[in-house]
Design a protein around this motif. Structure first.
Motif, short mmCIF file in Angstrom:
data_model
loop_
_atom_site.label_atom_id
_atom_site.label_comp_id
_atom_site.label_asym_id
_atom_site.label_seq_id
_atom_site.Cartn_x
_atom_site.Cartn_y
_atom_site.Cartn_z
N LYS A 268 37.25 38.37 32.51
CA LYS A 268 36.97 39.65 33.30
C LYS A 268 38.51 40.50 33.44
O LYS A 268 39.25 39.99 34.06
CB LYS A 268 36.21 39.75 34.39
CG LYS A 268 36.01 40.92 35.20
CD LYS A 268 35.10 40.81 36.38
CE LYS A 268 35.24 41.95 37.21
NZ LYS A 268 35.15 41.74 38.59
N ILE B 130 28.74 38.27 34.95
CA ILE B 130 29.14 37.31 34.05
C ILE B 130 28.17 36.43 33.74
O ILE B 130 27.99 36.23 32.48
CB ILE B 130 30.43 36.83 34.73
CG1 ILE B 130 31.57 37.78 34.84
CG2 ILE B 130 31.08 35.51 33.97
CD1 ILE B 130 32.95 37.21 35.46
N LYS C 293 45.34 43.92 45.33
CA LYS C 293 45.90 43.84 43.91
C LYS C 293 47.06 42.71 43.78
O LYS C 293 46.73 41.71 43.70
CB LYS C 293 46.57 45.22 43.52
CG LYS C 293 45.65 46.36 43.77
CD LYS C 293 44.36 46.40 42.44
CE LYS C 293 43.44 47.57 42.99
NZ LYS C 293 42.13 47.32 42.39
N GLU D 226 42.13 42.83 39.20
CA GLU D 226 42.16 42.02 39.94
C GLU D 226 43.60 41.08 40.00
O GLU D 226 44.08 41.17 38.54
CB GLU D 226 40.89 41.03 40.09
CG GLU D 226 39.57 41.63 40.63
CD GLU D 226 38.42 41.34 40.14
OE1 GLU D 226 37.28 41.55 40.73
OE2 GLU D 226 38.43 40.58 38.97
N ASN D 227 43.81 40.33 40.66
CA ASN D 227 45.09 39.61 40.53
C ASN D 227 44.91 38.51 39.43
O ASN D 227 44.16 37.98 39.53
CB ASN D 227 45.64 38.93 41.85
CG ASN D 227 46.89 38.45 41.53
OD1 ASN D 227 47.40 37.68 40.68
ND2 ASN D 227 47.92 38.84 42.56
N ALA E 123 41.21 41.33 46.71
CA ALA E 123 40.20 42.41 46.63
C ALA E 123 38.68 42.11 47.35
O ALA E 123 38.24 43.08 47.68
CB ALA E 123 39.67 42.57 44.86
N GLY E 124 38.40 40.79 47.29
CA GLY E 124 36.98 40.51 48.05
C GLY E 124 37.12 40.56 49.18
O GLY E 124 36.11 40.66 50.07
N VAL F 292 33.11 39.81 49.90
CA VAL F 292 32.72 38.78 48.72
C VAL F 292 32.48 37.51 49.37
O VAL F 292 31.13 36.96 48.79
CB VAL F 292 33.59 38.60 47.66
CG1 VAL F 292 34.65 37.92 48.14
CG2 VAL F 292 32.99 38.25 46.47
N GLY G 40 46.07 39.84 46.03
CA GLY G 40 44.96 38.88 45.45
C GLY G 40 43.72 38.79 46.43
O GLY G 40 42.90 37.83 46.56
N SER H 54 38.76 45.02 36.21
CA SER H 54 39.09 45.55 37.69
C SER H 54 39.94 45.20 38.45
O SER H 54 40.36 45.66 39.52
CB SER H 54 37.77 44.70 38.53
OG SER H 54 36.34 44.95 38.08
N ALA I 119 38.21 34.98 46.67
CA ALA I 119 38.73 35.98 47.48
C ALA I 119 39.37 37.17 47.03
O ALA I 119 39.69 38.37 47.16
CB ALA I 119 39.65 35.46 48.81
N PHE I 120 39.78 36.87 45.64
CA PHE I 120 40.58 37.82 44.82
C PHE I 120 39.66 38.72 43.84
O PHE I 120 40.02 39.58 43.33
CB PHE I 120 41.54 37.18 43.85
CG PHE I 120 40.95 36.77 42.68
CD1 PHE I 120 40.06 35.45 42.47
CD2 PHE I 120 40.93 37.22 41.45
CE1 PHE I 120 39.51 35.07 41.42
CE2 PHE I 120 40.64 36.56 40.18
CZ PHE I 120 39.68 35.48 40.30
N ARG I 121 38.45 38.24 44.07
CA ARG I 121 37.31 38.98 43.20
C ARG I 121 36.77 40.11 43.79
O ARG I 121 36.26 40.07 45.02
CB ARG I 121 36.32 38.13 42.61
CG ARG I 121 36.54 37.16 41.59
CD ARG I 121 36.37 37.82 40.30
NE ARG I 121 36.73 37.00 39.05
CZ ARG I 121 37.35 37.33 38.00
NH1 ARG I 121 37.93 38.37 37.69
NH2 ARG I 121 37.36 36.44 37.11
N TYR I 122 36.46 41.35 43.49
CA TYR I 122 35.84 42.33 44.03
C TYR I 122 34.33 41.81 44.11
O TYR I 122 33.62 40.98 43.58
CB TYR I 122 35.70 43.55 43.23
CG TYR I 122 36.94 44.55 43.23
CD1 TYR I 122 36.94 45.30 44.43
CD2 TYR I 122 38.06 44.18 42.45
CE1 TYR I 122 38.21 46.10 44.68
CE2 TYR I 122 39.18 44.96 42.62
CZ TYR I 122 39.24 46.08 43.81
OH TYR I 122 40.32 46.78 44.01
N PRO I 123 33.60 42.16 45.35
CA PRO I 123 32.21 41.98 45.26
C PRO I 123 31.29 42.85 44.46
O PRO I 123 31.70 43.66 43.62
CB PRO I 123 31.91 42.48 46.95
CG PRO I 123 33.38 42.82 47.49
CD PRO I 123 34.23 43.09 46.28
N GLY J 195 44.60 35.13 40.73
CA GLY J 195 43.45 34.70 41.69
C GLY J 195 43.75 34.79 42.97
O GLY J 195 44.68 36.00 43.23
N THR J 196 43.55 34.15 43.89
CA THR J 196 43.78 33.87 45.29
C THR J 196 45.11 33.14 45.48
O THR J 196 45.09 32.02 45.01
CB THR J 196 42.70 33.45 45.97
OG1 THR J 196 41.51 34.27 45.58
CG2 THR J 196 42.76 33.68 47.81
#
Lengths: 369, 369
Positions: free
Chosen positions: B37, B23, B228, B42-43, B233-234, A261, B231, B40, A62-66, B46-47
């Motif tokens: 990575k 990736i 951000k 991102e946190n 983003a997606g 995502v 966590g 972007s 869930a934390f990754r951009y799509p 993670g989540t």
């Protein structure tokens, strides 16, 4: 004089949003232990167990951009339907695609769209927001499509002709022969947007959908969704199939991260879960026949439906029937917002929900007949 | 003559989307087991585990349509920030809110927006799509904000002044005293849109954000995001805080189901998970100081940042450094699309990622110095 409270004139007469009661509120108000929602044409079997497991497994992403453009799902759809991937655009529900089509092609203050009345509200609302004229063509009294009248409303500034097939809220579906004929008679300026959100529930999909002829159709956009038979309404995932010159521009202006995502991955899993698809279809067809027969037995006028819902006219005032059903824990859809005050729409539930609905309807009609 | 291939003139010169390498593609091309990575923002943690559990628990709700307007999250945000709920609009990321603000208020062909150059691209892209003039004001050479020049660019048709604070890609943040002063000097027509996506990472949030004065600010829109520090983003979840006459219209025109059903619940859980928030903040502050010192040691010009990323000018050609990092399994962000060909941006990772990045940077610079 200028004032920061200025709102665009197109926006001023949009209706304020008025939320309906939530399920917990309905439970409280009517002192109910269970409430059945047959109002939004969601899948009666819920979410596919395979999709659920996948969402569980991928929650950590869930934390990754799509990925912009949903490349994986685009490829999978292309293989699934055997149509080149450059014809697909995946969106945050079909709603986003309807909006993007208008924004890419319809010139504000000059162009128009043609729609039937009643129809799915988003075509009209997004056209209005875009400053594009809306030409409404009343459906025939039996809710079939008056094609010739629609064609007469078009001119060289018609950008789109939006048609839901099967239609919402009636459930009527036109044969593809008629659709192909209409597509061949559109003005040069116009694209037919064929919203096939409910096509998977049609008794004979090949009789109703011209998708098999996609390669010959350079002025048709097909819209499809994961919200209905794939059971993913809450994930917001739809897609369009259209000429590649048009996908090119939609992808240029689309917000890069509009699709969640997890939604893309859920869509991939849903496409592979043929078993859930088949069970959903059988459940809907069985339930639709059951509801049709029972509602007619109770004196309702029921419209033939190729979708996962039925529009009906009860032998009592629709609003009273709606309220009486609500007090018994069954939510159906009143159709006042479609200008159909005398009608209701019920989504096909699973077998138990359908029986509970028929029981509640029988009681409601006994109360108000 | 009319032709259905007609595209609106505003849309014709949007750039086609060109996807970067994924990736897995980077792993294959450079024969790498691990790719990090840092591109972007991102946190780095993670989540949140609590949010993950919640998504797992609610996966079965994927078949339900969301509640229009995200009423639960709106209430929770209102309590969290002690600001009345009628000031909030939740969106499918802040991106949707930027678009809605423009569509509600900016009159195509008449109004303009003012932005700094460089700035977050979505302000410009959505204004262009809406047919609204864009007035760009170059940042000062040290990437601070030339407020007076921005004010000089405004007139009675300026609908919005978009400012990211902290700014992207520089990480610079202006003090709130300056922002309050600017807000008091805007033309009557204009609203200041203060994009505070990164404000949680600022060393002293209260020194930079005027949010505490919301009740006196009738011409400021605050944008915030769950992408951000939370966590997510997606999941695509952002919100705006603005005068209630404006929320009213945004909610009128907003697509009712733009926000994913799991996203709203994930946002609620993320708001409650104070522990994850604090750990994320500590990780970013610690990592930012570490990276800052190490990159300076390696001869980079590093710009002071209040965000979870650092912009830097390496002592070698930026594109070569970018490629050399990539071949070592570290993705950073080249800034050519911001017009900053000589700079790179690196997101603050967790401690191990930061060390790996510094090691790779050292090798890359040895190769290209």
């Amino acid at each position: 004089m200028a004032d920061n409270r200025t709102i665009r004139s197109e926006v001023l007469d949009f209706e304020p949003y008025s939320p309906g009661l939530s399920i917990p509120e309905i439970k409280r108000r009517h002192n109910l232990a269970r409430v059945i929602k047959l109002a939004s044409n969601e899948n009666p079997l819920g979410t596919s167990p395979i999709v659920q497991r996948l969402i569980e497994r991928l929650a950590g992403y869930a934390f990754r951009y799509p990925s912009p453009g949903c490349p994986e799902l685009t490829e999978a759809l292309s293989e699934h339907l055997r149509i080149p991937s450059e014809r697909f655009v995946v969106g945050n529900g079909s709603d986003e695609l309807i909006d993007l089509l208008l924004r890419v092609k319809a010139e504000p203050g000059r162009d128009n769209i043609v729609v039937f009345r009643p129809c799915f509200s988003i075509y009209r609302l997004q056209a209005k927001l875009c400053g594009v004229e809306i030409r409404e063509v009343p459906l025939r009294e039996d809710f079939t499509f008056p094609w010739d009248e629609a064609l007469r409303q078009m001119d060289e500034n018609t950008a789109f002709f939006f048609v839901a097939n099967p239609d919402n809220p009636s459930g009527f579906a036109a044969p593809k022969a008629q659709i192909l004929d209409v597509a061949s008679r559109l003005p040069d300026s116009a694209l037919l947007v064929l919203d096939e959100a409910y096509i998977d529930f049609a008794h004979d999909q090949n009789f109703h959908s011209p998708l098999g002829k996609w390669s010959e159709l350079d002025n048709v956009v097909f819209l499809r969704t994961f919200s209905k038979i794939y059971g993913l309404a809450g994930m917001r995932l739809g897609y369009g199939i259209m000429p590649s010159w048009l996908t090119d521009y939609l992808l240029r202006v689309k917000l890069p991260f509009s699709v969640n995502v997890l939604a893309e991955q859920a869509g991939l899993a849903a496409l592979r879960d043929r078993h859930f698809f088949d069970r959903s279809l059988q459940t809907v067809i069985r339930g639709r026949e059951f509801l049709n027969g029972e509602m007619e037995r109770l004196g309702c006028r029921v419209f033939p439906s190729q979708a996962n819902f039925l529009m009906f006219r009860p032998p009592a005032e629709a609003e009273q029937v709606f309220e009486a059903l609500l007090s018994r824990g069954v939510i159906v859809r009143p159709l006042g917002s479609y200008g159909l005050q005398e009608y209701l729409r019920v989504s096909v539930g699973h077998d138990e929900e359908n029986r509970i609905f028929i029981q509640a309807l029988q009681e409601a009609l006994a109360e108000h007949a």
